[in-house]
Design a protein around this motif. Structure first.
Motif, short mmCIF file in Angstrom:
data_model
loop_
_atom_site.label_atom_id
_atom_site.label_comp_id
_atom_site.label_asym_id
_atom_site.label_seq_id
_atom_site.Cartn_x
_atom_site.Cartn_y
_atom_site.Cartn_z
N ILE A 100 39.03 43.94 39.82
CA ILE A 100 38.94 43.56 41.23
C ILE A 100 40.28 43.73 41.93
O ILE A 100 40.38 44.36 42.99
CB ILE A 100 38.46 42.10 41.37
N TRP A 101 41.32 43.21 41.31
CA TRP A 101 42.66 43.24 41.93
C TRP A 101 43.20 44.66 42.02
O TRP A 101 43.77 45.06 43.05
CB TRP A 101 43.61 42.36 41.13
N LEU A 102 43.00 45.44 40.97
CA LEU A 102 43.47 46.83 40.99
C LEU A 102 42.67 47.67 41.99
O LEU A 102 43.21 48.60 42.59
CB LEU A 102 43.36 47.44 39.59
N ASP A 162 44.92 36.62 37.86
CA ASP A 162 44.11 36.43 36.66
C ASP A 162 44.02 34.95 36.27
O ASP A 162 43.02 34.50 35.72
CB ASP A 162 44.70 37.24 35.51
N LYS A 163 45.08 34.19 36.60
CA LYS A 163 45.12 32.77 36.25
C LYS A 163 44.78 31.87 37.43
O LYS A 163 44.72 30.65 37.28
CB LYS A 163 46.51 32.40 35.74
N ALA A 184 50.56 37.45 48.71
CA ALA A 184 49.25 36.81 48.86
C ALA A 184 48.86 36.03 47.62
O ALA A 184 48.12 35.04 47.70
CB ALA A 184 48.19 37.87 49.17
N GLY A 185 49.36 36.47 46.47
CA GLY A 185 49.03 35.77 45.23
C GLY A 185 49.85 34.51 45.01
O GLY A 185 49.44 33.63 44.26
N ILE A 186 50.99 34.42 45.67
CA ILE A 186 51.87 33.27 45.47
C ILE A 186 51.31 32.02 46.14
O ILE A 186 51.36 30.92 45.59
CB ILE A 186 53.29 33.59 46.00
N THR A 187 50.77 32.17 47.34
CA THR A 187 50.27 31.02 48.08
C THR A 187 48.86 31.28 48.61
O THR A 187 48.53 32.42 48.98
CB THR A 187 51.20 30.67 49.27
#
Length: 255
Positions: free
Chosen positions: A86-88, A251-252, A141-144
């Motif tokens: 999904i992310w890729l 992923d986490k 976007a993944g940090i927060t």
């Protein structure tokens, strides 16, 4: 993964912001080349625009797109699809769409007016910067999870790479001007993809005075061929590292 990638690409290509970005870049590129009697001067003028505008649009648009697609991402996560895929797919769709927009807006005019090694290098550099700042946007976007904070972080990162980094380098130079800093300056060049992009292009031109201090030292130490190869490698690393970190976070992440 292919279906998700195709959907993201089609969705972004139809986006009004991307269409406006493409048209604006095309208009600027054609105007710059037509205003300058020498295409090399036009290329230099376009360089400054590309180094500022392309990273800005890439990082801001990608960040907003990820947050606006949160429900779509949650739906995909609930399906038997790997999070990595999904992310890729999101990364690939954003990178491919914005790269296409850059190529149409700036790449085609460059090929029409200055289709030599320098022009090709500028196109490749612009494509790399597009992909790099998409990768950085995914990391932001993944940090927060908060959209406002994510966009603010993206703007801050763009400001850092575009303005603050050079100011810090100049401050460092003034503070330690009595010491030999050549090796340190080469190292600092790799800490900023925009600087590497500038070096990529200006190494193709015999204009050391316009390269800035980091670029001039880079040219002095590495020369054209080796310097360009190392710059490309550095740009590739800038794509991989933020993407890898954002992939681990996604992923986490508890959606």
């Amino acid at each position: 993964m292919k279906k998700i990638l195709k959907y993201v690409i089609v969705d972004i290509i139809q986006n009004k912001i991307v269409l406006i970005y493409t048209f604006l870049l095309l208009l600027i590129s054609l105007s710059v080349f037509n205003l300058e009697s020498n295409s090399a001067k036009g290329l230099l003028s376009l360089l400054n625009i590309i180094l500022i505008l392309v990273p800005l649009i890439s990082i801001i648009f990608s960040t907003i797109y990820i947050y606006n697609s949160s429900e779509f991402i949650e739906l995909l996560v609930s399906q038997p699809v790997k999070r990595k895929s999904i992310w890729l797919s999101l990364f690939g769709g954003l990178a491919a769409s914005l790269s296409l927009a850059f190529f149409i807006g700036a790449g085609i005019p460059i090929l029409l007016y200055h289709a030599d090694a320098t022009g090709i290098t500028m196109i490749l550099t612009g494509l790399f910067l597009t992909i790099i700042f998409v990768s950085i946007a995914l990391l932001a976007a993944g940090i927060t999870r908060d959209k406002a904070r994510g966009i603010g972080l993206s703007i801050l990162l763009w400001l850092y790479f575009s303005l603050i980094f050079d100011a810090l380098v100049l401050f460092f130079l003034f503070q330690f001007q009595d010491y030999p800093l050549e090796r340190a300056m080469v190292f600092f060049s790799f800490l900023n993809p925009i600087d590497l992009g500038r070096v990529q292009i200006l190494l193709q031109m015999d204009i050391s005075a316009l390269m800035g201090y980091t670029g001039a030292i880079f040219r002095e130490f590495f020369g054209n061929q080796v310097g360009v190869a190392l710059s490309f490698f550095g740009l590739f690393v800038w794509v991989v590292i933020p993407l890898f970190i954002s992939l681990r976070k996604f992923d986490k992440k508890d959606l």
